[in-house]
Design a protein around this motif. Structure first.
Motif, PDB file in Angstrom:
ATOM      1  N   GLY A   1      72.789  39.674-116.927  1.00 29.55           N
ATOM      2  CA  GLY A   1      71.435  39.336-116.484  1.00 29.55           C
ATOM      3  C   GLY A   1      70.581  40.549-116.169  1.00 29.55           C
ATOM      4  N   ALA A   2      71.010  41.732-116.602  1.00 29.07           N
ATOM      5  CA  ALA A   2      70.290  42.968-116.285  1.00 29.07           C
ATOM      6  C   ALA A   2      68.866  42.995-116.835  1.00 29.07           C
ATOM      7  CB  ALA A   2      71.060  44.182-116.813  1.00 29.07           C
ATOM      8  N   ALA A   3      68.587  42.235-117.875  1.00 25.83           N
ATOM      9  CA  ALA A   3      67.238  42.220-118.434  1.00 25.83           C
ATOM     10  C   ALA A   3      66.213  41.803-117.386  1.00 25.83           C
ATOM     11  CB  ALA A   3      67.162  41.284-119.642  1.00 25.83           C
ATOM     12  N   THR A   4      66.621  40.987-116.438  1.00 23.18           N
ATOM     13  CA  THR A   4      65.719  40.586-115.358  1.00 23.18           C
ATOM     14  C   THR A   4      66.102  41.197-114.020  1.00 23.18           C
ATOM     15  OG1 THR A   4      67.011  38.565-114.998  1.00 23.18           O
ATOM     16  CG2 THR A   4      65.085  38.393-116.435  1.00 23.18           C
ATOM     17  N   GLY A   5      67.386  41.567-113.849  1.00 20.50           N
ATOM     18  CA  GLY A   5      67.848  42.094-112.562  1.00 20.50           C
ATOM     19  C   GLY A   5      67.892  43.608-112.471  1.00 20.50           C
ATOM     20  N   GLY A   6      67.906  44.291-113.605  1.00 23.81           N
ATOM     21  CA  GLY A   6      67.885  45.750-113.595  1.00 23.81           C
ATOM     22  C   GLY A   6      69.257  46.400-113.539  1.00 23.81           C
ATOM     23  N   PHE A   7      69.234  47.743-113.532  1.00 22.80           N
ATOM     24  CA  PHE A   7      70.444  48.564-113.459  1.00 22.80           C
ATOM     25  C   PHE A   7      71.041  48.536-112.054  1.00 22.80           C
ATOM     26  CE2 PHE A   7      68.487  51.386-116.888  1.00 22.80           C
ATOM     27  CZ  PHE A   7      69.408  51.048-117.871  1.00 22.80           C
ATOM     28  N   ASP A   8      72.312  48.921-111.974  1.00 23.30           N
ATOM     29  CA  ASP A   8      72.985  49.114-110.697  1.00 23.30           C
ATOM     30  C   ASP A   8      73.788  50.409-110.813  1.00 23.30           C
ATOM     31  OD1 ASP A   8      74.145  48.790-108.176  1.00 23.30           O
ATOM     32  OD2 ASP A   8      75.833  47.659-109.010  1.00 23.30           O
TER      33      ASP A   8
END
Length: 177
Positions: free
Chosen positions: A87-94
Motif C-alpha cells: 500500500g506504499a502508493a498511498t502510505g509512502g516509504f518507511d
C-alpha cells in the motif's frame, strides 16, 4: 441525424471530465516502458530487469576504485534501508528520514514489500532535480523484492529520495552531515 454525433461527443466529454475531476484515487498506476538500452542489473542470471524510462544521461555512474570502497562504511550510513510496505502508493516509504556521514560511500537497500504496484527509489541532489548516480538497478519493480545501491561519498546537504511512479506520496529526506 447531424445532431447525433455532436450529442455523443458532448456526452463523452462530460463523462471524461467527470472521471478526471473525481476525488477518488485511480485504480491504476503509470509505469513507463523500460528503455531499449541494456543496463547491468546486479540480478542473478535469468532474473527480470530493466531501466527506468527517465533519462539518467546527465548522471555518470561513480567508480569505486581500490581507495574508495563501495561496501558498508561502518559509519552512520552503513546499511541504510528504505521499505515500501504493501500500500506504499498511498502510505509512502518507511522511514521518510535517513541520516548518513558526509564524504563516505555507503550502501542503500530498497526493500519493496508491495506486491500491488511497481516502485523504485531514486536519490536526488539537494537541487531536487538532478539524480545522484548510484550503482545498482533502479528500474521499477513490483515486490516482494529488494535492490541494493552503492552510493558514492556525498558532500553535506539535504538530499531527497522518491519513487518515480508515485512521487507525491512516496518521498523522503536523506540528511548528509
Amino acid at each position: 441525424m447531424r445532431r447525433l454525433p455532436a450529442l455523443l461527443l458532448t456526452i463523452f466529454a462530460v463523462a471524461a471530465l467527470a472521471a478526471c475531476s473525481s476525488g477518488a484515487a485511480p485504480g491504476w498506476t503509470f509505469a513507463p516502458a523500460p528503455s531499449a538500452t541494456a543496463a547491468a542489473s546486479g540480478l542473478a542470471s535469468g532474473a527480470a530487469s530493466g531501466s527506468p524510462a527517465s533519462s539518467e544521461a546527465a548522471s555518470v555512474a561513480p567508480s569505486f576504485g581500490p581507495s574508495e570502497s563501495a561496501v558498508e562504511s561502518g559509519g552512520t550510513g552503513a546499511g541504510l534501508t528504505v521499505k515500501a510496505p504493501v500500500g506504499a502508493a498511498t502510505g509512502g516509504f518507511d522511514p521518510t528520514t535517513l541520516e548518513t556521514a558526509a564524504n563516505t560511500p555507503f550502501s542503500l537497500t530498497f526493500d519493496n514489500e508491495d506486491n500491488t504496484a511497481p516502485h523504485n527509489l531514486a536519490l536526488f541532489q539537494p537541487d531536487g532535480t538532478t539524480k545522484v548516480a548510484v550503482q545498482g538497478d533502479t528500474a521499477f519493480f513490483t515486490g516482494p523484492g529488494s535492490r541494493v545501491y552503492q552510493v558514492p561519498a556525498l558532500p553535506s546537504g539535504l538530499y531527497t529520495y522518491k519513487c518515480e511512479v508515485h512521487p507525491t506520496t512516496m518521498h523522503g529526506t536523506l540528511t548528509v552531515k
